[in-house]
Design a protein around this motif. Structure first.
Motif, PDB file in Angstrom:
ATOM      1  N   ASP A   4      31.125  44.051  49.210  1.00 20.99           N
ATOM      2  CA  ASP A   4      32.062  44.642  49.467  1.00 20.99           C
ATOM      3  C   ASP A   4      33.879  44.883  49.235  1.00 20.99           C
ATOM      4  OD1 ASP A   4      30.514  45.999  51.655  1.00 20.99           O
ATOM      5  OD2 ASP A   4      30.913  43.873  53.033  1.00 20.99           O
ATOM      6  N   ALA A   5      33.745  45.044  47.933  1.00 20.32           N
ATOM      7  CA  ALA A   5      34.432  44.788  47.185  1.00 20.32           C
ATOM      8  C   ALA A   5      34.538  45.139  46.388  1.00 20.32           C
ATOM      9  CB  ALA A   5      35.795  43.601  47.933  1.00 20.32           C
ATOM     10  N   LEU A   6      36.015  45.772  46.027  1.00 17.19           N
ATOM     11  CA  LEU A   6      35.976  45.586  44.014  1.00 17.19           C
ATOM     12  C   LEU A   6      37.416  45.108  43.265  1.00 17.19           C
ATOM     13  CD1 LEU A   6      35.833  49.446  43.865  1.00 17.19           C
ATOM     14  CD2 LEU A   6      33.624  47.739  42.908  1.00 17.19           C
ATOM     15  N   TYR A   7      36.790  43.983  42.853  1.00 17.57           N
ATOM     16  CA  TYR A   7      37.854  42.445  42.059  1.00 17.57           C
ATOM     17  C   TYR A   7      37.536  43.105  40.766  1.00 17.57           C
ATOM     18  CZ  TYR A   7      37.620  40.440  46.135  1.00 17.57           C
ATOM     19  OH  TYR A   7      37.455  40.451  47.458  1.00 17.57           O
ATOM     20  N   ILE A   8      39.009  42.965  39.700  1.00 18.26           N
ATOM     21  CA  ILE A   8      39.451  42.859  38.212  1.00 18.26           C
ATOM     22  C   ILE A   8      40.168  41.416  37.916  1.00 18.26           C
ATOM     23  CG2 ILE A   8      38.877  45.581  38.039  1.00 18.26           C
ATOM     24  CD1 ILE A   8      42.095  44.801  36.992  1.00 18.26           C
ATOM     25  N   THR A   9      39.893  41.210  36.667  1.00 19.50           N
ATOM     26  CA  THR A   9      40.537  39.913  35.835  1.00 19.50           C
ATOM     27  C   THR A   9      40.530  40.165  34.363  1.00 19.50           C
ATOM     28  OG1 THR A   9      41.159  37.579  35.573  1.00 19.50           O
ATOM     29  CG2 THR A   9      39.055  38.563  35.534  1.00 19.50           C
ATOM     30  N   GLU A  10      41.657  39.904  33.709  1.00 25.19           N
ATOM     31  CA  GLU A  10      41.997  40.139  32.574  1.00 25.19           C
ATOM     32  C   GLU A  10      41.377  38.817  31.793  1.00 25.19           C
ATOM     33  OE1 GLU A  10      43.330  43.054  30.957  1.00 25.19           O
ATOM     34  OE2 GLU A  10      44.587  44.027  32.755  1.00 25.19           O
ATOM     35  N   ILE A  11      40.759  39.225  30.617  1.00 27.93           N
ATOM     36  CA  ILE A  11      40.144  38.157  30.069  1.00 27.93           C
ATOM     37  C   ILE A  11      41.082  36.733  29.494  1.00 27.93           C
ATOM     38  CG2 ILE A  11      38.689  37.506  28.194  1.00 27.93           C
ATOM     39  CD1 ILE A  11      36.848  38.837  30.443  1.00 27.93           C
ATOM     40  N   ALA A  12      41.786  37.660  28.687  1.00 28.70           N
ATOM     41  CA  ALA A  12      42.871  37.016  28.331  1.00 28.70           C
ATOM     42  C   ALA A  12      44.446  36.240  29.571  1.00 28.70           C
ATOM     43  CB  ALA A  12      43.550  37.962  26.963  1.00 28.70           C
ATOM     44  N   GLY A  13      43.559  36.584  30.577  1.00 26.68           N
ATOM     45  CA  GLY A  13      44.814  36.349  31.630  1.00 26.68           C
ATOM     46  C   GLY A  13      44.319  34.825  31.621  1.00 26.68           C
ATOM     47  N   ASN A  14      45.577  34.281  32.677  1.00 29.26           N
ATOM     48  CA  ASN A  14      45.403  33.191  33.728  1.00 29.26           C
ATOM     49  C   ASN A  14      43.767  32.582  34.445  1.00 29.26           C
ATOM     50  OD1 ASN A  14      46.505  34.708  35.719  1.00 29.26           O
ATOM     51  ND2 ASN A  14      48.821  34.157  35.929  1.00 29.26           N
ATOM     52  N   GLY A  15      43.144  33.846  34.784  1.00 29.42           N
ATOM     53  CA  GLY A  15      42.638  33.550  36.291  1.00 29.42           C
ATOM     54  C   GLY A  15      42.794  34.069  37.367  1.00 29.42           C
ATOM     55  N   SER A  16      44.516  34.955  36.861  1.00 34.15           N
ATOM     56  CA  SER A  16      44.364  35.718  38.360  1.00 34.15           C
ATOM     57  C   SER A  16      43.744  37.149  38.689  1.00 34.15           C
ATOM     58  CB  SER A  16      45.686  35.999  38.420  1.00 34.15           C
ATOM     59  OG  SER A  16      45.853  37.005  37.527  1.00 34.15           O
ATOM     60  N   VAL A  17      43.003  36.875  39.945  1.00 34.82           N
ATOM     61  CA  VAL A  17      42.385  38.953  40.299  1.00 34.82           C
ATOM     62  C   VAL A  17      42.697  39.632  41.267  1.00 34.82           C
ATOM     63  CG1 VAL A  17      40.294  38.844  41.517  1.00 34.82           C
ATOM     64  CG2 VAL A  17      40.287  36.990  40.002  1.00 34.82           C
ATOM     65  N   GLN A  18      42.519  40.709  41.144  1.00 36.62           N
ATOM     66  CA  GLN A  18      43.618  41.961  41.740  1.00 36.62           C
ATOM     67  C   GLN A  18      42.209  42.237  42.466  1.00 36.62           C
ATOM     68  OE1 GLN A  18      44.750  45.017  38.733  1.00 36.62           O
ATOM     69  NE2 GLN A  18      45.400  46.065  40.496  1.00 36.62           N
TER      70      GLN A  18
END
Length: 298
Positions: free
Chosen positions: A64-78
């Motif tokens: 019921d939702a779409l999320y993304i995260t950057e592989i080289a990031g700090n684990g934060s999710v958008q």
């Protein structure tokens, strides 16, 4: 927590390493350096690599939702979008800048339509790509190298069909059965689809005999088409998933390798990175997303 279930006919299976036929093989796939790439208390599922290999798209346990995260990031999710069922089989655009998803809509007259949309990762701009108001409307899938080829389950016959553009469709699966979860090869020439608890390999042109790849649910092809990643879940009570492991199956000889063997994780929905060197998967027990290095010795 209530874990997302696969089809009933599959969740009743009780599997162990002793009951799996692991064949002798020349390829020796293995996972190394498993690490978590999400943070926080939210629960996620079904990761998909972006074509540039820099980001992961995923959903929640209810799609019921779409999320993304950057592989080289700090684990934060958008979170980029929420809505009933939009996370199921969502995918990236080739430029890695937008996500494509399906949305069920009801008009003022009460008729229903399946609308295919894209949403920009930055800015959230949405575009309508197609709209299907027919009784046989269903999600379609294509290969990166053959975007005009559409493969889909006919909701009336439950057979796997294909068409090129808006051309005349043809049946891929002539056998009687209820087919689901199709997975198209990178070159657009083959497809793995589930029927009951088993996976079958077909030629998309509908010619030749199918090949039984055994028990499991297919989740990703290797970029070179040499193999697929699958998982096998189990349920002790027939309602909630109690365990699951990841496997690699070689297309050439159906040789099967168990990639995980853990008691503290329920590994499912693995996806191979575009360069074939990593996989992402979800732990359906904790809702975490993990990435691991995929090593294949030849």
């Amino acid at each position: 927590m209530n874990l997302k279930r696969t089809l009933c006919c599959f969740t009743y299976l009780s599997l162990s390493i002793g009951s799996v036929n692991l064949q002798a093989q020349t390829l020796q796939p293995a996972l190394q350096n498993i690490r978590e790439v999400t943070s926080g208390n939210m629960e996620y599922s079904s990761p998909v690599w972006s074509p540039d290999g820099q980001k992961l798209l995923f959903t929640d346990h209810h799609n019921d939702a779409l999320y993304i995260t950057e592989i080289a990031g700090n684990g934060s999710v958008q979170k980029i979008k929420e809505g009933q069922g939009i996370g199921y089989k969502a995918r990236w655009t080739p430029d890695s800048k937008s996500v494509i998803f399906y949305e069920q809509q009801t008009t003022v007259t009460g008729s229903r339509a399946l609308v295919e949309k894209s949403i920009d990762v930055k800015g959230g701009r949405e575009r309508v790509l197609s709209e299907d108001k027919s009784a046989t409307a269903n999600r379609s899938f294509s290969a990166r190298k053959s975007p005009s080829l559409k493969v889909y389950i006919n909701p009336e016959t439950l057979k796997l069909e294909a068409r090129v553009g808006n051309g005349t469709p043809w049946v891929i699966t002539p056998e009687e059965g209820q087919f689901y979860s199709p997975l198209i090869s990178p070159d657009g020439k083959k497809v793995v689809v589930s029927e009951g608890a088993n996976m079958y390999l077909y030629s998309i042109d509908g010619k030749g005999k199918r090949k039984n790849l055994g028990v499991g649910l297919p989740s990703s092809w290797l970029p070179d088409g040499s193999g697929i990643l699958t998982f096998e879940d189990e349920s002790k009570d027939g309602h909630e998933i109690s365990g699951s492991e990841l496997y690699h199956i070689a297309i050439s000889n159906s040789a099967k390798t168990k990639l995980t063997n853990t008691l503290d994780r329920i590994e499912m929905w693995a996806d191979v990175s575009p360069d074939g060197k990593k996989i992402a998967f979800s732990d359906e027990k904790t809702g975490k997303i993990y990435v691991a290095d995929l090593k294949i010795k030849k």
